[in-house]
Structures are given as structure tokens and as C-alpha cells.
Design an enzyme around this catalytic site. Structure first.
Site, PDB file in Angstrom:
ATOM      1  N   LYS A 292       4.687   6.781   4.433  1.00  0.00           N
ATOM      2  CA  LYS A 292       4.205   7.115   5.773  1.00  0.00           C
ATOM      3  C   LYS A 292       4.649   5.999   6.710  1.00  0.00           C
ATOM      4  CE  LYS A 292       0.181   8.511   8.498  1.00  0.00           C
ATOM      5  NZ  LYS A 292      -1.201   9.027   8.481  1.00  0.00           N
TER       6      LYS A 292
ATOM      7  N   GLU B 100       2.064   3.074   3.284  1.00  0.00           N
ATOM      8  CA  GLU B 100       2.121   3.094   4.750  1.00  0.00           C
ATOM      9  C   GLU B 100       2.208   1.684   5.333  1.00  0.00           C
ATOM     10  OE1 GLU B 100      -0.278   4.688   8.720  1.00  0.00           O
ATOM     11  OE2 GLU B 100      -1.200   4.884   6.749  1.00  0.00           O
TER      12      GLU B 100
END
Length: 295
Positions: A213, A176
Site C-alpha cells: 500500500k 504500507e
């Protein structure tokens, strides 16, 4: 669910991943949003007890196990806790929900336009414990504040380096590198980010997969190539400060990306709601987020 069943659920499921991983710094804000004031708890233990009660209420809500929630990202203390009289990871899997664990320890100060993750010297022991508890994967967040090529490459390099440690432990990392949605240069910077991620993916062994993500891109469809990449199990989107409606509207413009929202899922829940009101409110959010994720 065994590991292969969880892999299939994440890869092919029609739904989204719930982010229930607020940690020490963000927990008071999350509790305030839920209607629990700072004077309702004293000390860290009481604070985490309050947030665990909120998370357990979500997990046990009838609508949470309706099939539209594919996975849930947990804070470490939540992983170690119980819901419905069972360890949280077991209870989630019982409800058809794949458990993930937030493993990062927060962010370094900004340098070169990014905030790298703080060191994680005890990561292997945490991963071993998570695997014993039946956790499928992990999540770790770092933040891009502006378009700085060196900074963006450094943040992606760190994410993939830590991802290699996670893969070696037999878990699937959610990588992420969040791009701050308020950054004026985000459209240009996300193209640099895409190139860096593609380089990281190409360096992975052919038999390994990660999840990504990412902030919902300024240019719709920018990450469509990542969605179909053989080394990517799934691409999920963070809400990044958008309201539920804003995040869902923008996500629907990016086919193949599914949601992994925190604020977008929780924003209308309140501690004072009856169980019926709570479930109806949560169901409405789940239905909106699900619809955007399968658009």
C-alpha cells in the site's frame, strides 16, 4: 469465501479496497467529518460506538456489496463487532468483501526523516484471534517524511520484518510505507523506496506473497514493476490527504494500482443523510474510485 477464494478475489478482482480502520487518534476527526461533534460522545467507549455505527451503515449499504469493493480494512474493535446481526468479518465475506485488520499500534517520533511503527509485542495473539474470525490479511502503516536513504531503508526493513511474523501466522500482510505527499523531495525519495521494496521482495521465499500500500507516486507508473512482481499479490494506493477527485485522477495514471482509500471514500457521507441520500452518496464515491482503479 475460503482462503483461496479470497486470494483470487484480491489478486484478480476488478475493484478496490475500502479503508475503514480509523483508530483512536484519528477517530474524532473521522466522526467530525461525518457530522458527529465531539460533544455527542463521552469517553472512548461512546466514541467507538459512534464510529462503529458509521462503519456498519457503510457495510450494510446496498451499494457496498455491489462487487466493486474487493476488501475492507478494519480496526480491531470493528473486527470484534457485529453488522447486520453477524460478526463483521463474516458479514463482509457474505457480501463478497475480503476482511483485513489494521495491526500497527501507531508511530514512533520522527527520526532520520521517517516514523517507524511502535513495537507490537502482542502481534501473534492478535493474528491468531483474527485468523479464527476469518480475517484474510493485515495492514500496518509507517510514514516517510523526507528523502533520507537510511531512514527509508529502516522503514522498509521493519515493514518486511513484521510482515514475516504475519506470513508465519497464515495471513497476508499489506506493507504500507506511506510517503508524505507534501514532501518536497518525494519524487527522488520514492525511487529509493522502490529499490528498498524490491530488495525486500527478493528476500522473500518464492512461495510467499505480500501486498503493498503506497502513496500514489509523483512519477506516474513508477511502481509498474511491483504490480507484476511474482511475490506481490496486489499493489494498492492510499489517498494520502487528496480529495476523492484528486486521488482518482492521479490513480488513473498508474495502471495496475487499485485504490485503498479512507478519506476519498468517506468525505461526503453525513450522519444526517437519509438512507437513500447516504447510499446515493456512497455509491457515487464507490463508482468514482472503482473507475480509477480499473483504468
Amino acid at each position: 469465501m475460503n482462503h483461496q477464494e479470497m486470494t483470487d478475489r484480491i489478486a484478480n478482482g476488478q475493484g478496490f479496497i475500502a479503508a475503514l480502520d480509523q483508530s483512536g487518534g484519528s477517530t474524532p476527526k473521522a466522526l467530525r467529518g461525518y457530522g458527529v461533534s465531539d460533544d455527542s460522545w463521552s469517553g472512548e467507549d461512546e466514541m467507538f460506538a459512534q464510529i462503529h455505527a458509521m462503519r456498519s451503515r457503510i457495510v450494510e449499504s446496498p451499494c457496498f456489496g455491489c462487487g466493486k469493493v474487493l476488501g475492507a480494512i478494519l480496526f480491531e474493535k470493528t473486527m470484534d463487532g457485529e453488522s447486520g446481526g453477524k460478526p463483521v468479518p463474516d458479514r463482509l465475506k457474505e457480501r463478497g468483501i475480503v476482511p483485513f485488520l489494521k495491526v500497527d499500534k501507531g508511530l514512533e517520533d520522527e527520526a532520520n526523516g521517517v516514523q517507524l511503527m511502535k513495537p507490537m509485542p502482542d502481534l501473534e495473539s492478535l493474528l491468531e484471534r483474527a485468523k479464527r474470525k476469518g480475517v484474510f490479511g493485515t495492514k500496518m502503516r509507517s510514514v516517510i517524511k523526507r528523502n533520507d536513504t537510511a531512514g527509508i531503508k529502516a522503514i522498509v526493513h521493519q515493514q518486511f520484518a513484521e510482515g514475516a511474523r504475519i506470513l508465519a501466522a497464515g495471513l497476508v500482510p499489506i506493507i504500507e510505507p506511506e510517503y508524505d505527499i507534501t514532501a518536497a523531495d518525494r519524487a527522488e525519495g520514492e525511487k529509493i523506496l522502490l529499490e528498498a521494496i524490491e530488495e525486500g521482495l527478493e528476500a522473500l521465499p518464492a512461495d510467499q506473497q505480500v501486498m503493498l500500500k503506497l502513496s500514489i507516486p509523483a512519477e506516474a507508473g513508477l511502481y509498474s514493476g511491483l504490480v507484476d512482481h511474482p511475490r506481490v499479490l496486489r499493489v494498492v494506493a492510499l489517498s494520502g490527504g487528496y480529495s476523492t477527485d484528486e486521488a482518482c485522477e492521479k490513480l488513473a495514471e498508474n495502471p495496475g494500482m487499485i485504490a485503498s482509500f479512507s478519506r476519498g471514500l468517506l468525505q461526503d457521507l453525513r450522519v444526517t443523510q437519509t438512507d437513500e441520500e447516504f447510499d446515493a452518496t456512497l455509491k457515487a464515491a464507490i463508482d468514482r474510485i472503482h473507475a480509477a482503479s480499473v483504468a
